[in-house]
Design an enzyme around this catalytic site. Sequence first.
Site, PDB file in Angstrom:
ATOM      1  N   ASN A 174       0.955  -1.251  -0.010  1.00 50.09           N
ATOM      2  CA  ASN A 174       0.101   0.170   0.118  1.00 50.09           C
ATOM      3  C   ASN A 174       0.880   1.448   0.001  1.00 50.09           C
ATOM      4  OD1 ASN A 174       0.660   0.877   2.920  1.00 50.09           O
ATOM      5  ND2 ASN A 174      -0.585  -1.297   3.320  1.00 50.09           N
ATOM      6  N   PRO A 180      -2.669 -12.044  10.136  1.00 48.82           N
ATOM      7  CA  PRO A 180      -2.973 -11.970  11.482  1.00 48.82           C
ATOM      8  C   PRO A 180      -3.206 -10.540  11.814  1.00 48.82           C
ATOM      9  CG  PRO A 180      -0.453 -12.282  11.145  1.00 48.82           C
ATOM     10  CD  PRO A 180      -1.251 -12.456   9.800  1.00 48.82           C
ATOM     11  N   ASP A 181      -4.303 -10.336  12.529  1.00 44.50           N
ATOM     12  CA  ASP A 181      -4.577  -8.868  12.912  1.00 44.50           C
ATOM     13  C   ASP A 181      -3.591  -8.635  14.269  1.00 44.50           C
ATOM     14  OD1 ASP A 181      -5.751  -6.461  14.244  1.00 44.50           O
ATOM     15  OD2 ASP A 181      -7.497  -6.970  13.132  1.00 44.50           O
TER      16      ASP A 181
HETATM   17  O1  PMT Z   1       3.091   6.119   6.448  1.00 44.28           O
HETATM   18  P1  PMT Z   1       2.293   7.291   5.966  1.00 44.28           P
HETATM   19  O2  PMT Z   1       2.751   7.693   4.644  1.00 44.28           O
HETATM   20  O3  PMT Z   1       2.820   8.634   7.125  1.00 44.28           O
HETATM   21  O4  PMT Z   1       0.790   7.044   6.316  1.00 44.28           O
HETATM   22  C1  PMT Z   1       0.347   7.340   7.653  1.00 44.28           C
HETATM   23  C2  PMT Z   1      -0.853   6.195   7.647  1.00 44.28           C
HETATM   24  C3  PMT Z   1      -2.052   6.742   6.693  1.00 44.28           C
HETATM   25  C4  PMT Z   1      -0.473   4.768   7.052  1.00 44.28           C
HETATM   26  C5  PMT Z   1      -1.198   6.009   9.242  1.00 44.28           C
HETATM   27  O5  PMT Z   1      -1.426   7.383   9.726  1.00 44.28           O
HETATM   28  C6  PMT Z   1      -2.482   5.092   9.421  1.00 44.28           C
HETATM   29  O6  PMT Z   1      -3.611   5.478   9.180  1.00 44.28           O
HETATM   30  N1  PMT Z   1      -2.148   3.795   9.702  1.00 44.28           N
HETATM   31  C7  PMT Z   1      -3.224   2.667   9.980  1.00 44.28           C
HETATM   32  C8  PMT Z   1      -3.758   2.329   8.689  1.00 44.28           C
HETATM   33  C9  PMT Z   1      -4.422   1.006   8.685  1.00 44.28           C
HETATM   34  O7  PMT Z   1      -3.821  -0.173   8.597  1.00 44.28           O
HETATM   35  O8  PMT Z   1      -5.729   1.048   9.101  1.00 44.28           O
HETATM   36  P2  PMT Z   1      -6.751   0.043   9.507  1.00 44.28           P
HETATM   37  O9  PMT Z   1      -7.917   0.676   9.765  1.00 44.28           O
HETATM   38  O10 PMT Z   1      -6.541  -0.860   8.216  1.00 44.28           O
HETATM   39  O11 PMT Z   1      -6.182  -0.898  10.527  1.00 44.28           O
HETATM   40  C10 PMT Z   1      -6.675  -0.491  12.085  1.00 44.28           C
HETATM   41  C11 PMT Z   1      -5.413  -0.695  12.893  1.00 44.28           C
HETATM   42  O12 PMT Z   1      -5.213  -2.304  13.205  1.00 44.28           O
HETATM   43  C12 PMT Z   1      -4.178  -0.204  12.770  1.00 44.28           C
HETATM   44  O13 PMT Z   1      -3.475   0.288  13.906  1.00 44.28           O
HETATM   45  C13 PMT Z   1      -3.263  -1.376  12.030  1.00 44.28           C
HETATM   46  O14 PMT Z   1      -2.022  -0.983  12.220  1.00 44.28           O
HETATM   47  C14 PMT Z   1      -3.890  -2.494  12.737  1.00 44.28           C
HETATM   48  N2  PMT Z   1      -3.959  -3.670  11.808  1.00 44.28           N
HETATM   49  C15 PMT Z   1      -4.316  -3.781  10.720  1.00 44.28           C
HETATM   50  C16 PMT Z   1      -4.712  -5.039  10.098  1.00 44.28           C
HETATM   51  C17 PMT Z   1      -3.569  -5.984  10.460  1.00 44.28           C
HETATM   52  N3  PMT Z   1      -3.577  -7.403   9.892  1.00 44.28           N
HETATM   53  N4  PMT Z   1      -2.928  -5.953  11.727  1.00 44.28           N
HETATM   54  C18 PMT Z   1      -2.943  -4.729  12.350  1.00 44.28           C
HETATM   55  O15 PMT Z   1      -2.445  -4.616  13.477  1.00 44.28           O
END
Ligand code: PMT
Length: 403
Positions: free
Chosen positions: A210, A305-306
């Site tokens: 991504n 895995p989450d």
């Molecule tokens: O890196 P940059 O270019 O500065 O951009 C920053 C960012 C936009 C990437 C950052 O600010 C951000 O939003 N990161 C989280 C993005 C994301 O994965 O969001 P999500 O809604 O899909 O996930 C929610 C949370 O679960 C996040 O804390 C993620 O790290 C965590 N997660 C998600 C999927 C997974 N398999 N494992 C996880 O731990």
Amino acid sequence: MPGLHGKRILLGITGSIAAYKAVEWLRSLVKEEADVTVAMTEAAERFVSPLTFSALSGHGVHRDLFDEAPDRVMAHINLSREADAILVAPATAQTIARLAHGMADNLLTAAILAARIPVVICPAMNSFMLNHPATQDNIRRLESFGYRIVQPNSGELACGEVGDGRLADWDAAREALLSLFQPDDLKGMTVLITAGPTREALDPARFLSNRSSGKMGFALARTARRRDAEVVLVAGPVQLSDPPGIEVMRVTTAEEMRQAVVGRAAVADVVVKSAAVADFRPAAIAGHKIKKTQYGGHLDMVKNPDILAELGAHRPLGQILVGFAAESQDHVSEGQRKLREKNADLMVVNDILGVQTGFDVETNQVTLVDCRGSVALPLLSKEETADRIWDAVVQLRSGPAGI
Ligand code: PMT
């Protein structure tokens, strides 16, 4: 106010060949709109002309303890009164020895002895001089006065030897300066931060990933270090170099990130998951590049895995868990849902639709969501956003006030 903008820095330059590097440091300070005054020792002038520093700083260079110019009366006292911090770079063994013994026999050492402001010392010298017990004792004495030492690097020295003693990088000195202007409210805490994307291989040539650049996570790491935390940063594949003073673990896939994070989370006081972890990966990695003719029109995927949910399910008592969420709508309700589902204390919800927010830009606009409510922050630099997140973490640790 971001970075060193507006900060008044007294830059002290002493007689080392590394004095030429101070020219670049001065340029960087001026570019950042710091107000820099330069003081040089006599020996420093043998390496670089004061004219270079006065032209770049826009101020006359202070050189002589007994200068009779009317605006220089009591220069050794006034110099530090008119500054927010003193940066000595390069600092020779001689100047370090003078300072360690309270000597005030030139303008710079007299100004430092008279100073009531923070002092940052960047040693640069031959490695035998540096490692001599006398110099090491002197450096320890300076530390005991509360001076901050930016340790020199190892590498090839001007004298032709290879070893310790090269002037530190500007990045390390800048971080030391910035930390002077921050609270040390994360002192004694270990924080674990994830940054960047993960990369899931499809074949030897291709992967799924991504647009995360890692900038948000690296900003969190730098700002936490400035506030005196011990920082471990687990970074996916990004183009950013290791921030000074931070342990960086480089990983590629979600599974590698999971192993690194789970391995360190048990001893972390705070975990911040800003990485954009791939939710899915190809079910199998082809051993050879998949030919156009082999592609059957679909890709088999399996769930990754989450990591955040796993941390939330097994978190030690007292640990603060912060998640991020990249959303294009319903920011608060999505943040609340993820807060609950992943058992986090705080969700930082990104607006990823704006051109200046979210992926691969220098700024961000986030909403902080905890169990008591939500606060929408304005558009800020990623470092300013990171500082607001640490403010919220400090509040969460100190009691039930909420954001
Ligand atoms: O890196 P940059 O270019 O500065 O951009 C920053 C960012 C936009 C990437 C950052 O600010 C951000 O939003 N990161 C989280 C993005 C994301 O994965 O969001 P999500 O809604 O899909 O996930 C929610 C949370 O679960 C996040 O804390 C993620 O790290 C965590 N997660 C998600 C999927 C997974 N398999 N494992 C996880 O731990």
